[in-house]
Every structure is written in C-alpha cells, then in structure tokens.
Design a protein around this motif. Structure first.
Motif, PDB file in Angstrom:
ATOM      1  N   UNK A 292       1.102   8.510   3.540  1.00  0.00           N
ATOM      2  CA  UNK A 292       1.163   7.077   3.849  1.00  0.00           C
ATOM      3  C   UNK A 292       1.973   6.328   2.794  1.00  0.00           C
ATOM      4  N   UNK A 293       3.219   6.779   2.583  1.00  0.00           N
ATOM      5  CA  UNK A 293       4.077   6.107   1.607  1.00  0.00           C
ATOM      6  C   UNK A 293       4.832   4.966   2.287  1.00  0.00           C
ATOM      7  N   UNK A 294       5.795   4.420   1.583  1.00  0.00           N
ATOM      8  CA  UNK A 294       6.459   3.200   2.035  1.00  0.00           C
ATOM      9  C   UNK A 294       7.123   3.367   3.402  1.00  0.00           C
ATOM     10  N   UNK A 295       7.806   4.480   3.603  1.00  0.00           N
ATOM     11  CA  UNK A 295       8.519   4.679   4.861  1.00  0.00           C
ATOM     12  C   UNK A 295       7.559   4.856   6.030  1.00  0.00           C
TER      13      UNK A 295
ATOM     14  N   UNK B 170      13.674  -5.068   5.347  1.00  0.00           N
ATOM     15  CA  UNK B 170      12.755  -5.395   4.254  1.00  0.00           C
ATOM     16  C   UNK B 170      12.499  -4.164   3.389  1.00  0.00           C
ATOM     17  N   UNK B 171      12.265  -3.017   4.027  1.00  0.00           N
ATOM     18  CA  UNK B 171      12.005  -1.783   3.284  1.00  0.00           C
ATOM     19  C   UNK B 171      13.215  -1.399   2.436  1.00  0.00           C
ATOM     20  N   UNK B 172      14.413  -1.574   2.989  1.00  0.00           N
ATOM     21  CA  UNK B 172      15.630  -1.268   2.232  1.00  0.00           C
ATOM     22  C   UNK B 172      15.714  -2.129   0.973  1.00  0.00           C
TER      23      UNK B 172
ATOM     24  N   UNK C 105       0.837  -1.203   0.000  1.00  0.00           N
ATOM     25  CA  UNK C 105       0.000   0.000   0.000  1.00  0.00           C
ATOM     26  C   UNK C 105       0.870   1.252   0.000  1.00  0.00           C
ATOM     27  N   UNK C 106       1.922   1.226   0.807  1.00  0.00           N
ATOM     28  CA  UNK C 106       2.852   2.352   0.824  1.00  0.00           C
ATOM     29  C   UNK C 106       3.614   2.484  -0.478  1.00  0.00           C
ATOM     30  N   UNK C 107       3.936   1.346  -1.086  1.00  0.00           N
ATOM     31  CA  UNK C 107       4.655   1.359  -2.358  1.00  0.00           C
ATOM     32  C   UNK C 107       3.832   2.025  -3.453  1.00  0.00           C
ATOM     33  N   UNK C 108       2.528   1.761  -3.469  1.00  0.00           N
ATOM     34  CA  UNK C 108       1.663   2.385  -4.477  1.00  0.00           C
ATOM     35  C   UNK C 108       1.664   3.904  -4.311  1.00  0.00           C
ATOM     36  N   UNK C 109       1.636   4.359  -3.065  1.00  0.00           N
ATOM     37  CA  UNK C 109       1.678   5.794  -2.812  1.00  0.00           C
ATOM     38  C   UNK C 109       3.027   6.377  -3.226  1.00  0.00           C
ATOM     39  N   UNK C 110       4.107   5.672  -2.906  1.00  0.00           N
ATOM     40  CA  UNK C 110       5.450   6.124  -3.282  1.00  0.00           C
ATOM     41  C   UNK C 110       5.585   6.232  -4.794  1.00  0.00           C
ATOM     42  N   UNK C 111       5.103   5.218  -5.508  1.00  0.00           N
ATOM     43  CA  UNK C 111       5.186   5.225  -6.972  1.00  0.00           C
ATOM     44  C   UNK C 111       4.363   6.366  -7.561  1.00  0.00           C
TER      45      UNK C 111
ATOM     46  N   UNK D  59      10.622   9.233   0.932  1.00  0.00           N
ATOM     47  CA  UNK D  59      10.663   8.714   2.304  1.00  0.00           C
ATOM     48  C   UNK D  59      10.711   9.842   3.330  1.00  0.00           C
ATOM     49  N   UNK D  60      11.285  10.993   2.942  1.00  0.00           N
ATOM     50  CA  UNK D  60      11.369  12.125   3.869  1.00  0.00           C
ATOM     51  C   UNK D  60       9.983  12.695   4.156  1.00  0.00           C
ATOM     52  N   UNK D  61       9.085  12.577   3.184  1.00  0.00           N
ATOM     53  CA  UNK D  61       7.780  13.220   3.299  1.00  0.00           C
ATOM     54  C   UNK D  61       6.821  12.473   4.216  1.00  0.00           C
ATOM     55  N   UNK D  62       7.296  11.406   4.829  1.00  0.00           N
ATOM     56  CA  UNK D  62       6.484  10.762   5.866  1.00  0.00           C
ATOM     57  C   UNK D  62       6.268  11.713   7.041  1.00  0.00           C
ATOM     58  N   UNK D  63       7.117  12.753   7.150  1.00  0.00           N
ATOM     59  CA  UNK D  63       6.999  13.703   8.269  1.00  0.00           C
ATOM     60  C   UNK D  63       5.716  14.521   8.197  1.00  0.00           C
ATOM     61  N   UNK D  64       5.104  14.624   7.008  1.00  0.00           N
ATOM     62  CA  UNK D  64       3.848  15.381   6.912  1.00  0.00           C
ATOM     63  C   UNK D  64       2.650  14.442   6.771  1.00  0.00           C
ATOM     64  N   UNK D  65       2.878  13.163   7.046  1.00  0.00           N
ATOM     65  CA  UNK D  65       1.759  12.230   7.141  1.00  0.00           C
ATOM     66  C   UNK D  65       1.375  11.498   5.882  1.00  0.00           C
TER      67      UNK D  65
END
Length: 224
Positions: free
Chosen positions: A177-180, A199-201, A24-30, A169-175
């Motif tokens: 729901x990406x991979x990180x 696993x994430x790496x 689910x996070x991967x789809x958001x990251x992509x 991955x840095x943008x997880x700080x603003x909420x």
C-alpha cells in the motif's frame, strides 16, 4: 482566463482532498526506501568485498549475484519472491517484507559496483602506506580507504537512492500500500486519473528534490 483559474483552483482542492490517503502511501514508500537502502548498503559492501577478494569462489559468488539481479526486471524479481518462492516452500510473507527483500537485493547489486569503483579510485599507495605503519588490512580498509571512497561515491549513491525510491512504485503489483497503489485505488473509485496521477507525480518530484538537496548538503559537509 476565468475558466483557467477555476480549473487550477479545482485541481488544488482535489489535491488537498486526496492528500490524507496519499500521505499514508507516502509513509509506506519512505519506510520501504529507507529500510531497503540501509540493508542494501550492507549487502552492497559485502558483495563489493567479495568481488575484490583474492578468493576466487567469493569473486564468482559476487559475479553471479550481480549478473542475476542486473539481468532480470525488478517486477519479475518481486513476483518470483512473493509468489514463486513462498508458494514453492509453502509459507507466506507480507508484501512489505517481500518488497524490502527485492529492493535490498536490487540496490545492493548496484551499490556493490558503486563501492568497488570508489575503492578502485583510491591510489594504491594509500593502502601500502597504511600497511607500512603496521595497520592490518581490514583496519586500513576501514580507517583509510573506505572513508575516502565514500566521499567519492556520494553522487552515485544519491542516484541509487532516488532510483530505489521510484522503484517502490513498481511493487504495487504485489499489493504493497505505497504511494502508487494508493493513487490507483483512488482512481478506481473516482476515475479521475489525470488529476490523481498529476498530484502523485508532483509528490514524487518533491521527494526527489528534497533527497537531492540533503545528499548535496552531506557531500559538502564531508568535503569540509
């Protein structure tokens, strides 16, 4: 030796168990990466044309944009856009939209310089020859210069694509729901940080390898 294989098996089982949430996070990251890069290419081209324009005000606008974006951290830009600007103007945007804006502006700044270097690498005689055939400057740039410049800058564009992917991955700080962020939520629930981040790496590494292969394939096809 048996304990080692058991540990490997446990790690694989754990990786499989958390895969749905990570996907689910991967789809958001992509989505963030692709959308921001498409928009970033547009912004980068505009900034590039401004920087090589003979109009001084356009040069200054491009220079100011590049200086601000390249001179401030991505995290600060994200916080400023998501919390600062929206708070000052009294409206809210989604964390996904804010992330796209931040990544677009960031990628656009670096792509601007990449495109400019590609255009500068083309012999000036190419433009002169096109103009002597009666082509307007804009048509000559679009039909003659840019196709050659694009082939030159593919490796640099590939690097920027990979950088943007990892910057998500840095943008997880603003909420977002990406991979990180998904991995952080998993760790906060089971405290298995070593296995989760390993696993994430691997997921990020596989993504980077796939992207690199795709761009190399594109580079070979354009070369032919």
């Amino acid at each position: 030796m048996g304990e080692f294989f058991n540990a490997i098996l446990n790690f694989i089982n754990y990786a499989v168990s958390i895969a749905p949430r990570l996907f689910e996070g991967l789809k958001m990251t992509a989505s963030m990466t692709v959308c921001s890069l498409i928009l970033g290419i547009v912004v980068g081209l505009i900034s590039c044309f401004f920087s090589i324009s003979k109009v001084k005000i356009l040069n200054k606008l491009s220079g100011a944009y590049l200086s601000i974006i390249r001179g401030t951290p991505l995290m600060v830009q994200a916080m400023f856009i998501y919390f600062g600007i929206t708070g000052a103007l009294g409206f809210r945007i989604s964390s996904f939209s804010a992330s796209i804006i931040v990544l677009m502006l960031n990628a656009g700044a670096y792509l601007s310089e990449i495109f400019r270097s590609g255009i500068k690498a083309i012999n000036k005689g190419q433009m002169e020859a096109a103009r002597s055939l009666g082509l307007p400057h804009g048509v000559a740039m679009r039909k003659v210069i840019l196709p050659q410049a694009f082939r030159i800058v593919i490796p640099s564009v590939t690097n920027q694509f990979i950088i943007t992917l990892k910057d998500t991955s840095i943008l997880s700080v603003i909420g977002v729901a990406e991979l990180m962020r998904q991995s952080n939520q998993i760790v906060s629930g089971n405290f298995r940080g070593f296995e989760t981040y390993a696993v994430v790496a691997v997921w990020y590494y596989v993504l980077v390898v796939i992207l690199t292969k795709l761009f190399k394939l594109l580079e070979r096809r354009l070369a032919n």
